[in-house]
Design an enzyme around this catalytic site. Sequence first.
Site, PDB file in Angstrom:
ATOM      1  N   GLN A  11       0.830  -1.211   0.000  1.00 39.92           N
ATOM      2  CA  GLN A  11       0.000   0.000   0.000  1.00 39.92           C
ATOM      3  C   GLN A  11       0.862   1.257   0.000  1.00 39.92           C
ATOM      4  OE1 GLN A  11      -3.321  -0.806   2.387  1.00 39.92           O
ATOM      5  NE2 GLN A  11      -4.158   1.247   2.373  1.00 39.92           N
ATOM      6  N   SER A  83       3.975  -6.371   2.976  1.00 40.31           N
ATOM      7  CA  SER A  83       2.594  -6.373   3.462  1.00 40.31           C
ATOM      8  C   SER A  83       1.683  -7.030   2.426  1.00 40.31           C
ATOM      9  CB  SER A  83       2.147  -4.954   3.816  1.00 40.31           C
ATOM     10  OG  SER A  83       0.919  -4.969   4.510  1.00 40.31           O
ATOM     11  N   LEU A  84       0.744  -6.300   1.818  1.00 38.37           N
ATOM     12  CA  LEU A  84      -0.147  -6.938   0.849  1.00 38.37           C
ATOM     13  C   LEU A  84       0.631  -7.473  -0.350  1.00 38.37           C
ATOM     14  CD1 LEU A  84      -1.235  -5.505  -2.080  1.00 38.37           C
ATOM     15  CD2 LEU A  84      -1.701  -3.676  -0.471  1.00 38.37           C
ATOM     16  N   ARG A 108      -9.316  -8.901   2.430  1.00 41.15           N
ATOM     17  CA  ARG A 108      -8.379  -8.374   3.429  1.00 41.15           C
ATOM     18  C   ARG A 108      -8.510  -6.865   3.533  1.00 41.15           C
ATOM     19  NH1 ARG A 108      -2.906  -6.416   3.277  1.00 41.15           N
ATOM     20  NH2 ARG A 108      -1.538  -7.214   4.944  1.00 41.15           N
ATOM     21  N   HIS A 193      -1.033  -3.565  11.012  1.00 43.28           N
ATOM     22  CA  HIS A 193       0.128  -4.290  11.561  1.00 43.28           C
ATOM     23  C   HIS A 193       0.370  -3.965  13.035  1.00 43.28           C
ATOM     24  CE1 HIS A 193       1.147  -5.991   7.704  1.00 43.28           C
ATOM     25  NE2 HIS A 193       1.080  -4.798   7.156  1.00 43.28           N
ATOM     26  N   GLN A 242       0.496 -11.917   9.987  1.00 44.59           N
ATOM     27  CA  GLN A 242       0.981 -10.683   9.381  1.00 44.59           C
ATOM     28  C   GLN A 242       0.035  -9.509   9.604  1.00 44.59           C
ATOM     29  OE1 GLN A 242       0.301  -8.937   5.746  1.00 44.59           O
ATOM     30  NE2 GLN A 242       2.132  -9.781   4.781  1.00 44.59           N
TER      31      GLN A 242
END
Length: 298
Positions: A11, A83-84, A108, A193, A242
Amino acid sequence: MSKRALIFPGQGSQFVGMTEDFNESAQATLKEMNALLNIDLLSMMHHDERINETTYTQPAILMHSIALYEQYKGKYDYCLGHSLGEFSALVAAGVLTKEAAVQIVYKRGQLMNEAYPNGIGKMAAIMGTKREVIEDACAAISNHEQVLNIANINGPGQIVVSGHSEAIDALIEQKQALGLKKVIPLNVSGPFHSELMKVIERDFENFINQFEFSDAVVPVIQNVTATPVTDADEIKANLIKQLYSPVEFTNSIQYLIDNGVTEFVEVGPKNVLTSLVKKINRDVNTINIATTNDLSEV
């Protein structure tokens, strides 16, 4: 023998107009993934500011990365995503199909966006301060009513924290006393997170359990472990963790360099990860594949 790692952004790399200049083959891949969603995300990617909202940002970046990856013909020894971006890495490693990945990432994004009303949680980047000092600061600010955690370890002198808005505000107010240098609030919609994201753990786990995960054919350096993982069940468990654990990007890149990787190929919009890699080690080679025109350079 030198090794190559594919890295996939998360992101923050999105922009209005992304994928407009993709070739016909990449556009076909985008349309395949777009058809699996209940919105016309592809149209949104071209001319809608809502692409900056978490719900839409996450699948948009994955679609961008996978459309490019499917035309990439080079070899690679490891996969890593931020991350993603880890979901794009899992497609490249043969763990998930692109069809499964885009549906999982869309869900998500929805769960993360809906976890808390706007204003409850925030994130901030801390520059030029050691991890140990930031960990102590988070512990000093946190209490039973407000949470503050390290969220992303992006590189030397760039660590992101996440938690309740009041905790972020307190961190900024007390930064000098806590030994922090520059603290920059980030324009995000939630405390990603951090421990606060445990509220969506069960829903996310239930959703991803309907998809098949295969063992990786190329090792994936997962955000939670910063080490290579190939077992499907372990990969799935780490994906769930995560949500509320730090993205160990610095340690992941260092692991790869220590194990012979000399070239990093970033596949996806912009060049955020390439810049971070260069800050970790300026001697490695980096390549960006941000449009289909870049594929000829690899």
